[in-house]
Scaffold this motif. Structure first.
Motif, PDB file in Angstrom:
ATOM      1  N   UNK A   1     -32.245  30.917  -8.363  1.00  0.00           N
ATOM      2  CA  UNK A   1     -32.529  30.042  -7.237  1.00  0.00           C
ATOM      3  C   UNK A   1     -33.223  28.758  -7.683  1.00  0.00           C
ATOM      4  N   UNK A   2     -34.103  28.865  -8.666  1.00  0.00           N
ATOM      5  CA  UNK A   2     -34.792  27.674  -9.181  1.00  0.00           C
ATOM      6  C   UNK A   2     -33.804  26.704  -9.815  1.00  0.00           C
ATOM      7  N   UNK A   3     -32.891  27.233 -10.616  1.00  0.00           N
ATOM      8  CA  UNK A   3     -31.890  26.379 -11.250  1.00  0.00           C
ATOM      9  C   UNK A   3     -30.929  25.819 -10.208  1.00  0.00           C
ATOM     10  N   UNK A   4     -30.621  26.626  -9.199  1.00  0.00           N
ATOM     11  CA  UNK A   4     -29.784  26.135  -8.106  1.00  0.00           C
ATOM     12  C   UNK A   4     -30.459  25.006  -7.338  1.00  0.00           C
ATOM     13  N   UNK A   5     -31.768  25.127  -7.117  1.00  0.00           N
ATOM     14  CA  UNK A   5     -32.520  24.077  -6.432  1.00  0.00           C
ATOM     15  C   UNK A   5     -32.516  22.797  -7.250  1.00  0.00           C
ATOM     16  N   UNK A   6     -32.644  22.933  -8.553  1.00  0.00           N
ATOM     17  CA  UNK A   6     -32.575  21.787  -9.470  1.00  0.00           C
ATOM     18  C   UNK A   6     -31.231  21.070  -9.339  1.00  0.00           C
TER      19      UNK A   6
ATOM     20  N   UNK B   1     -35.863   5.388  -9.206  1.00  0.00           N
ATOM     21  CA  UNK B   1     -35.117   6.557  -8.718  1.00  0.00           C
ATOM     22  C   UNK B   1     -35.083   7.667  -9.766  1.00  0.00           C
ATOM     23  N   UNK B   2     -35.120   7.290 -11.041  1.00  0.00           N
ATOM     24  CA  UNK B   2     -35.183   8.303 -12.094  1.00  0.00           C
ATOM     25  C   UNK B   2     -36.506   9.061 -12.004  1.00  0.00           C
ATOM     26  N   UNK B   3     -37.614   8.325 -11.798  1.00  0.00           N
ATOM     27  CA  UNK B   3     -38.909   8.974 -11.629  1.00  0.00           C
ATOM     28  C   UNK B   3     -38.955   9.819 -10.367  1.00  0.00           C
ATOM     29  N   UNK B   4     -38.359   9.306  -9.288  1.00  0.00           N
ATOM     30  CA  UNK B   4     -38.329  10.061  -8.038  1.00  0.00           C
ATOM     31  C   UNK B   4     -37.551  11.364  -8.199  1.00  0.00           C
ATOM     32  N   UNK B   5     -36.511  11.342  -9.014  1.00  0.00           N
ATOM     33  CA  UNK B   5     -35.735  12.555  -9.265  1.00  0.00           C
ATOM     34  C   UNK B   5     -36.606  13.643  -9.876  1.00  0.00           C
ATOM     35  N   UNK B   6     -37.483  13.250 -10.796  1.00  0.00           N
ATOM     36  CA  UNK B   6     -38.391  14.225 -11.398  1.00  0.00           C
ATOM     37  C   UNK B   6     -39.278  14.870 -10.336  1.00  0.00           C
ATOM     38  N   UNK B   7     -39.843  14.039  -9.462  1.00  0.00           N
ATOM     39  CA  UNK B   7     -40.737  14.549  -8.434  1.00  0.00           C
ATOM     40  C   UNK B   7     -40.015  15.462  -7.443  1.00  0.00           C
ATOM     41  N   UNK B   8     -38.867  15.016  -6.974  1.00  0.00           N
ATOM     42  CA  UNK B   8     -38.122  15.797  -5.990  1.00  0.00           C
ATOM     43  C   UNK B   8     -37.645  17.124  -6.575  1.00  0.00           C
ATOM     44  N   UNK B   9     -37.237  17.106  -7.830  1.00  0.00           N
ATOM     45  CA  UNK B   9     -36.796  18.344  -8.477  1.00  0.00           C
ATOM     46  C   UNK B   9     -37.952  19.313  -8.654  1.00  0.00           C
ATOM     47  N   UNK B  10     -39.109  18.786  -9.052  1.00  0.00           N
ATOM     48  CA  UNK B  10     -40.279  19.648  -9.210  1.00  0.00           C
ATOM     49  C   UNK B  10     -40.650  20.300  -7.881  1.00  0.00           C
ATOM     50  N   UNK B  11     -40.608  19.521  -6.815  1.00  0.00           N
ATOM     51  CA  UNK B  11     -40.906  20.064  -5.480  1.00  0.00           C
ATOM     52  C   UNK B  11     -39.909  21.158  -5.124  1.00  0.00           C
ATOM     53  N   UNK B  12     -38.614  20.873  -5.310  1.00  0.00           N
ATOM     54  CA  UNK B  12     -37.563  21.816  -4.927  1.00  0.00           C
ATOM     55  C   UNK B  12     -37.640  23.110  -5.727  1.00  0.00           C
ATOM     56  N   UNK B  13     -37.866  22.999  -7.023  1.00  0.00           N
ATOM     57  CA  UNK B  13     -37.929  24.190  -7.880  1.00  0.00           C
ATOM     58  C   UNK B  13     -39.149  25.040  -7.538  1.00  0.00           C
ATOM     59  N   UNK B  14     -40.292  24.391  -7.358  1.00  0.00           N
ATOM     60  CA  UNK B  14     -41.495  25.153  -6.995  1.00  0.00           C
ATOM     61  C   UNK B  14     -41.343  25.810  -5.624  1.00  0.00           C
TER      62      UNK B  14
END
Length: 262
Positions: free
Chosen positions: A215-220, A242-255
């Motif tokens: 699920x974590x990898x799927x969220x990523x 947007x590259x930096x925002x991608x890091x933040x959004x992915x971290x939120x989604x995975x957590x």
């Protein structure tokens, strides 16, 4: 065949690009500032950058510190080490995409160093969601597992940056991302494989279930795909923000995925 010395140079350059950590000058001899090949090391750079925060997560968990306090400290340490680089990208992107009615106006807003209402809300939500999700997960893991989980999230979120970067053309030709070059296809493939494999192994070693890891990898994957489409439709390509925002959004989604499933 990978030249280990070239890869170490790429790793050092990636760490320097993604954080405030100073790396030995020998890794930058004849370096022109382009990261086309160096992005392959982003997942491992993420591990090195977040290692102090992961160590704190393990230590605080071992001494039974409150999970909420531990989560706040872990997130704060990461922001300090990166100089809030990714948070800045998220804030600027939120202001630009939220307030810009055209591509041109969105890009102008994103270059403005002042923070607007969209950016402020995005930062509040980013810190709140990451801290709350992490604090929900930490009590369910061993001290070692807590640190490994933080590292796994770091690897996936830095891999997400490379994927988003490679999926879209530069939105502006004079931006930071454009000057850093377009990621090489082979480097992107290596980053994706390295990041996903490292994250999966770290999650499983942390004590997370196989379902949680999936699920974590799927969220990523879903986050990068969805956000890249939004950015493409709004400004036609990526920027450093947007590259930096991608890091933040992915971290939120995975957590968030881990908090719901672990």
């Amino acid at each position: 065949m990978i030249d280990i010395r070239d890869f170490i140079d790429d790793l050092a350059r990636s760490v320097a690009f993604l954080s405030r950590i100073h790396m030995p000058q020998r890794h930058f001899v004849d370096f022109d500032g382009r990261l086309s090949r160096a992005v392959r090391a982003f997942p491992l750079a993420g591990l090195l950058i977040v290692l102090p925060a992961a160590a704190v997560a393990s230590i605080f968990s071992a001494i039974d510190a409150a999970a909420l306090f531990t989560a706040f400290v872990v997130v704060a340490i990461q922001a300090l080490i990166t100089g809030a680089l990714h948070e800045d990208g998220l804030s600027d992107t939120a202001d630009g995409l939220g307030g810009g009615r055209t591509k041109e106006s969105a890009l102008i807003i994103m270059k403005d160093s002042r923070i607007g209402s969209y950016g402020a809300v995005a930062l509040i939500l980013s810190f709140g969601l990451r801290v709350s999700a992490l604090s929900a997960v930490l009590p369910l893991l061993s001290p070692t597992g807590a640190g490994l989980l933080v590292l796994a999230v770091a690897a996936l979120s830095r891999t997400a940056m490379v994927w988003h970067w490679s999926k879209l053309p530069p939105a502006r030709r004079d931006g930071v991302a454009a000057s850093a070059g377009e990621p090489e296809t082979g480097a992107v493939t290596m980053a994706l494989v390295l990041g996903i494999v490292c994250a999966a192994l770290l999650l499983l070693l942390s004590g997370a279930s196989l379902l949680s890891a999936v699920l974590a990898i799927g969220a990523f994957a879903a986050t990068v795909a969805a956000f890249s489409e939004i950015v493409k439709g709004k400004i036609g390509g990526h920027t450093g923000d947007t590259i930096g925002a991608t890091q933040q959004l992915t971290e939120i989604a995975v957590l968030a995925a881990l908090a719901l499933a672990i």
